[in-house]
Structure formats: C-alpha cells, structure tokens
Design a protein around this motif. Structure first.
Motif, PDB file in Angstrom:
ATOM      1  N   ALA A 138     -29.134 -26.631  53.912  1.00  0.00           N
ATOM      2  CA  ALA A 138     -30.333 -26.266  53.167  1.00  0.00           C
ATOM      3  C   ALA A 138     -30.197 -24.881  52.532  1.00  0.00           C
ATOM      4  CB  ALA A 138     -31.557 -26.308  54.084  1.00  0.00           C
ATOM      5  N   ALA A 139     -29.604 -23.925  53.257  1.00  0.00           N
ATOM      6  CA  ALA A 139     -29.431 -22.581  52.710  1.00  0.00           C
ATOM      7  C   ALA A 139     -28.490 -22.610  51.505  1.00  0.00           C
ATOM      8  CB  ALA A 139     -28.897 -21.635  53.779  1.00  0.00           C
ATOM      9  N   ALA A 140     -27.407 -23.392  51.605  1.00  0.00           N
ATOM     10  CA  ALA A 140     -26.465 -23.495  50.494  1.00  0.00           C
ATOM     11  C   ALA A 140     -27.126 -24.141  49.279  1.00  0.00           C
ATOM     12  CB  ALA A 140     -25.238 -24.294  50.920  1.00  0.00           C
ATOM     13  N   ARG A 141     -27.947 -25.171  49.515  1.00  0.00           N
ATOM     14  CA  ARG A 141     -28.653 -25.817  48.397  1.00  0.00           C
ATOM     15  C   ARG A 141     -29.604 -24.824  47.725  1.00  0.00           C
ATOM     16  NH1 ARG A 141     -25.385 -29.382  48.783  1.00  0.00           N
ATOM     17  NH2 ARG A 141     -25.808 -31.615  49.034  1.00  0.00           N
ATOM     18  N   ALA A 142     -30.300 -24.024  48.527  1.00  0.00           N
ATOM     19  CA  ALA A 142     -31.208 -23.027  47.963  1.00  0.00           C
ATOM     20  C   ALA A 142     -30.439 -22.017  47.125  1.00  0.00           C
ATOM     21  CB  ALA A 142     -31.972 -22.322  49.079  1.00  0.00           C
ATOM     22  N   LEU A 143     -29.285 -21.582  47.624  1.00  0.00           N
ATOM     23  CA  LEU A 143     -28.483 -20.613  46.880  1.00  0.00           C
ATOM     24  C   LEU A 143     -27.873 -21.224  45.621  1.00  0.00           C
ATOM     25  CD1 LEU A 143     -26.830 -18.719  49.847  1.00  0.00           C
ATOM     26  CD2 LEU A 143     -28.537 -17.841  48.251  1.00  0.00           C
ATOM     27  N   ASP A 144     -27.635 -22.536  45.632  1.00  0.00           N
ATOM     28  CA  ASP A 144     -27.210 -23.206  44.402  1.00  0.00           C
ATOM     29  C   ASP A 144     -28.218 -22.947  43.277  1.00  0.00           C
ATOM     30  OD1 ASP A 144     -24.939 -24.305  45.522  1.00  0.00           O
ATOM     31  OD2 ASP A 144     -25.802 -26.309  45.802  1.00  0.00           O
ATOM     32  N   LEU A 145     -29.509 -22.870  43.641  1.00  0.00           N
ATOM     33  CA  LEU A 145     -30.574 -22.743  42.648  1.00  0.00           C
ATOM     34  C   LEU A 145     -30.970 -21.304  42.349  1.00  0.00           C
ATOM     35  CD1 LEU A 145     -32.891 -25.662  43.838  1.00  0.00           C
ATOM     36  CD2 LEU A 145     -31.270 -25.682  41.940  1.00  0.00           C
ATOM     37  N   VAL A 146     -30.972 -20.455  43.374  1.00  0.00           N
ATOM     38  CA  VAL A 146     -31.511 -19.096  43.163  1.00  0.00           C
ATOM     39  C   VAL A 146     -30.537 -17.998  43.562  1.00  0.00           C
ATOM     40  CG1 VAL A 146     -33.896 -19.888  43.437  1.00  0.00           C
ATOM     41  CG2 VAL A 146     -32.663 -19.002  45.430  1.00  0.00           C
ATOM     42  N   GLY A 147     -29.293 -18.359  43.840  1.00  0.00           N
ATOM     43  CA  GLY A 147     -28.341 -17.365  44.324  1.00  0.00           C
ATOM     44  C   GLY A 147     -27.652 -16.550  43.251  1.00  0.00           C
ATOM     45  N   ASP A 148     -27.847 -16.925  41.984  1.00  0.00           N
ATOM     46  CA  ASP A 148     -27.202 -16.154  40.912  1.00  0.00           C
ATOM     47  C   ASP A 148     -27.874 -14.801  40.719  1.00  0.00           C
ATOM     48  OD1 ASP A 148     -25.048 -17.658  39.979  1.00  0.00           O
ATOM     49  OD2 ASP A 148     -26.371 -18.978  38.841  1.00  0.00           O
ATOM     50  N   ARG A 149     -27.097 -13.834  40.266  1.00  0.00           N
ATOM     51  CA  ARG A 149     -27.622 -12.500  39.961  1.00  0.00           C
ATOM     52  C   ARG A 149     -28.772 -12.607  38.961  1.00  0.00           C
ATOM     53  NH1 ARG A 149     -26.027  -7.130  40.153  1.00  0.00           N
ATOM     54  NH2 ARG A 149     -26.347  -5.877  38.270  1.00  0.00           N
ATOM     55  N   TRP A 150     -29.857 -11.913  39.220  1.00  0.00           N
ATOM     56  CA  TRP A 150     -31.067 -11.785  38.417  1.00  0.00           C
ATOM     57  C   TRP A 150     -32.084 -12.893  38.652  1.00  0.00           C
ATOM     58  CZ3 TRP A 150     -31.831  -7.202  36.458  1.00  0.00           C
ATOM     59  CH2 TRP A 150     -30.744  -6.426  36.055  1.00  0.00           C
ATOM     60  N   THR A 151     -31.685 -14.028  39.219  1.00  0.00           N
ATOM     61  CA  THR A 151     -32.621 -15.146  39.307  1.00  0.00           C
ATOM     62  C   THR A 151     -33.861 -14.795  40.114  1.00  0.00           C
ATOM     63  OG1 THR A 151     -30.859 -16.779  39.036  1.00  0.00           O
ATOM     64  CG2 THR A 151     -32.904 -17.547  40.024  1.00  0.00           C
ATOM     65  N   LEU A 152     -33.686 -14.254  41.306  1.00  0.00           N
ATOM     66  CA  LEU A 152     -34.849 -13.934  42.132  1.00  0.00           C
ATOM     67  C   LEU A 152     -35.671 -12.791  41.538  1.00  0.00           C
ATOM     68  CD1 LEU A 152     -33.543 -14.349  45.794  1.00  0.00           C
ATOM     69  CD2 LEU A 152     -35.223 -15.765  44.586  1.00  0.00           C
ATOM     70  N   LEU A 153     -35.033 -11.922  40.768  1.00  0.00           N
ATOM     71  CA  LEU A 153     -35.802 -10.860  40.122  1.00  0.00           C
ATOM     72  C   LEU A 153     -36.636 -11.416  38.960  1.00  0.00           C
ATOM     73  CD1 LEU A 153     -33.349  -7.833  40.180  1.00  0.00           C
ATOM     74  CD2 LEU A 153     -35.100  -8.514  41.835  1.00  0.00           C
ATOM     75  N   VAL A 154     -36.146 -12.448  38.301  1.00  0.00           N
ATOM     76  CA  VAL A 154     -36.969 -13.140  37.306  1.00  0.00           C
ATOM     77  C   VAL A 154     -38.182 -13.760  37.997  1.00  0.00           C
ATOM     78  CG1 VAL A 154     -37.068 -15.059  35.668  1.00  0.00           C
ATOM     79  CG2 VAL A 154     -35.065 -13.571  35.710  1.00  0.00           C
ATOM     80  N   VAL A 155     -37.946 -14.372  39.159  1.00  0.00           N
ATOM     81  CA  VAL A 155     -39.058 -14.934  39.932  1.00  0.00           C
ATOM     82  C   VAL A 155     -40.053 -13.840  40.295  1.00  0.00           C
ATOM     83  CG1 VAL A 155     -39.710 -16.079  42.099  1.00  0.00           C
ATOM     84  CG2 VAL A 155     -37.687 -16.842  40.840  1.00  0.00           C
ATOM     85  N   ARG A 156     -39.556 -12.680  40.743  1.00  0.00           N
ATOM     86  CA  ARG A 156     -40.434 -11.555  41.081  1.00  0.00           C
ATOM     87  C   ARG A 156     -41.358 -11.220  39.917  1.00  0.00           C
ATOM     88  NH1 ARG A 156     -37.455  -6.035  40.959  1.00  0.00           N
ATOM     89  NH2 ARG A 156     -37.702  -6.550  38.748  1.00  0.00           N
ATOM     90  N   GLU A 157     -40.805 -11.179  38.705  1.00  0.00           N
ATOM     91  CA  GLU A 157     -41.622 -10.849  37.543  1.00  0.00           C
ATOM     92  C   GLU A 157     -42.651 -11.932  37.248  1.00  0.00           C
ATOM     93  OE1 GLU A 157     -41.491  -7.879  35.902  1.00  0.00           O
ATOM     94  OE2 GLU A 157     -40.140  -7.401  37.562  1.00  0.00           O
ATOM     95  N   LEU A 158     -42.257 -13.185  37.362  1.00  0.00           N
ATOM     96  CA  LEU A 158     -43.144 -14.280  36.984  1.00  0.00           C
ATOM     97  C   LEU A 158     -44.186 -14.594  38.051  1.00  0.00           C
ATOM     98  CD1 LEU A 158     -40.657 -16.710  35.196  1.00  0.00           C
ATOM     99  CD2 LEU A 158     -42.317 -15.144  34.164  1.00  0.00           C
ATOM    100  N   LEU A 159     -43.998 -14.098  39.278  1.00  0.00           N
ATOM    101  CA  LEU A 159     -45.029 -14.281  40.297  1.00  0.00           C
ATOM    102  C   LEU A 159     -46.325 -13.573  39.899  1.00  0.00           C
ATOM    103  CD1 LEU A 159     -42.960 -13.978  43.582  1.00  0.00           C
ATOM    104  CD2 LEU A 159     -44.420 -15.914  42.944  1.00  0.00           C
ATOM    105  N   ALA A 160     -46.226 -12.576  39.025  1.00  0.00           N
ATOM    106  CA  ALA A 160     -47.417 -11.868  38.545  1.00  0.00           C
ATOM    107  C   ALA A 160     -48.172 -12.671  37.502  1.00  0.00           C
ATOM    108  CB  ALA A 160     -47.029 -10.510  37.970  1.00  0.00           C
ATOM    109  N   GLY A 161     -47.572 -13.747  37.006  1.00  0.00           N
ATOM    110  CA  GLY A 161     -48.208 -14.557  35.983  1.00  0.00           C
ATOM    111  C   GLY A 161     -47.268 -14.804  34.822  1.00  0.00           C
ATOM    112  N   PRO A 162     -47.692 -15.599  33.849  1.00  0.00           N
ATOM    113  CA  PRO A 162     -46.844 -15.909  32.690  1.00  0.00           C
ATOM    114  C   PRO A 162     -46.440 -14.647  31.945  1.00  0.00           C
ATOM    115  CG  PRO A 162     -48.768 -17.350  32.770  1.00  0.00           C
ATOM    116  CD  PRO A 162     -48.998 -16.286  33.783  1.00  0.00           C
TER     117      PRO A 162
END
Length: 214
Positions: free
Chosen positions: A15-39
């Motif tokens: 499960a951890a490897a599958r999650a990293l397949d989707l969000v493990g790339d550089r910048w991906t989680l920081l994009v999520v951080r920005e979009l959690l505030a809204g569109p």
C-alpha cells in the motif's frame, strides 16, 4: 479512461509503494498543500511554489489529473479563468500532510537565507492548535501574509482562502495575529495557543461568538 501517470511504478504489492507511485514525485505533495486551501489558477500555484519550473509544474498537474487527484474547471464570467482543484481523493491527503508536518516541525528551525516563506505554509501545522478556538472561521495574520482556518462544531479543521470556492476569506469569526517564531513553537508543540495569547506572543480579536480558548 483516466490518463495514467507518467511516473514509473515501484512494482511492489504494498500500500505504501502504491501511494508513492501516485504522490512520491518531487513537488506533488506541495501542489496538494497549495490546493487544500481551495481552487487555484496555474499562475497562483506557480507563484506559491518558488523553485518549480513551469514545465515541471505543468507535468505534475497533468500526472495528478491522470491519477484523479486533481481536476481542472473553467470559472464562469466575470472570472473566465481555469482553476485546478483537488478531487475528494486528493483532499483525503490532508491527514498525510498533517502527519508529515508534525514529523518535520522539530527540524524546522529558523528560516535559512535561501528559504522562501509564505504565511499559509503554516496553516497545516497549526490546524491542531487553532482547534482550541472552537467552531468558526479564524483569520491568521503574519507579517508574511494571512490565511483562514475553518473549525467545525465536531472539532474538524480545514483551511482555505475562498478566492474561487469556499468563501472563508469573506467572513471570519476571529482574527489571530502572531509571528513565524510563534507558529514554529505552536507547530512543534512547544507552546499552546492559550499560552501564546496569554504571553502576548499572539493576539486574538473575536468578531463573533466563538467558544473561549480552553
């Protein structure tokens, strides 16, 4: 069919490897951080992700659309702009980012000379401490800017500035003024919000009936 992410898979039935397949790339989680505030518009995202190239950001957003973490829509007039926003699957990453922020807070230290700083980057680490204020929308102001946190009657917390969505920026029930050093201490658990207010490191102005700080 959804576009498949370009990232290579770890090819591990984990499960951890599958999650990293989707969000493990550089910048991906920081994009999520920005979009959690809204569109956000692409230009807004690029401005608040200093260091990312336009090609890299465009590629990450395409991959995240393909993974059904992000969607893009056109705003109606008079805005007439395209915005990116998280899907429910993308919003489910908030607890992940809260855990990462809690884990990383003790190592935050003083900003380095090369560090960019944005006020809303403190929103996720402060969701827990700000829940002490009780239900309502809290505007948090630093010298570097401001952000808004929404606290539910059930104790749930989220943040957003409502520029293209939730309207959080239009009305607040309380306004908190503090500084980066106090944010770091709150995030690291070295200080409670009540203690910060009592000591004068933070000031609170209530604009509506919000439960008293415990």
């Amino acid at each position: 069919m959804p576009r498949q992410p370009r990232r290579r898979s770890y090819d591990q039935h984990c499960a951890a490897a599958r999650a990293l397949d989707l969000v493990g790339d550089r910048w991906t989680l920081l994009v999520v951080r920005e979009l959690l505030a809204g569109p956000r518009r692409y230009t807004d995202l690029h401005a608040d992700l200093p260091g990312v190239s336009t090609d890299m950001l465009a590629g990450r957003l395409k991959d995240m659309e393909g993974a059904e973490l992000v969607t893009r829509r056109r705003l109606p007039p008079p805005a007439s702009a395209s915005v990116y926003e998280l899907t429910p699957r993308g919003r489910d990453l908030l607890p992940v980012l809260r855990s990462l922020a809690a884990w990383g807070a003790p190592d935050l230290g003083e900003p380095r000379p090369t560090d960019a700083v944005r006020a809303h980057w403190y929103a996720i680490p402060l969701l827990g401490p700000l829940a002490e204020l009780g239900p309502g929308v809290v505007q948090v102001s630093l010298d570097e800017g401001e952000f808004h946190v929404r606290i539910g009657a059930d104790g749930s917390v989220a943040y957003g500035d409502g520029v293209y969505g939730d309207g959080a920026a239009d009305a607040s029930d309380a306004r908190l003024r503090t500084d980066v050093a106090t944010c770091r201490a709150l995030a690291a658990g070295e200080l409670t919000l009540a203690a910060a207010i009592e000591s004068g490191r933070a000031t609170l102005e209530r604009t509506a009936q919000v439960a008293e700080t415990r």
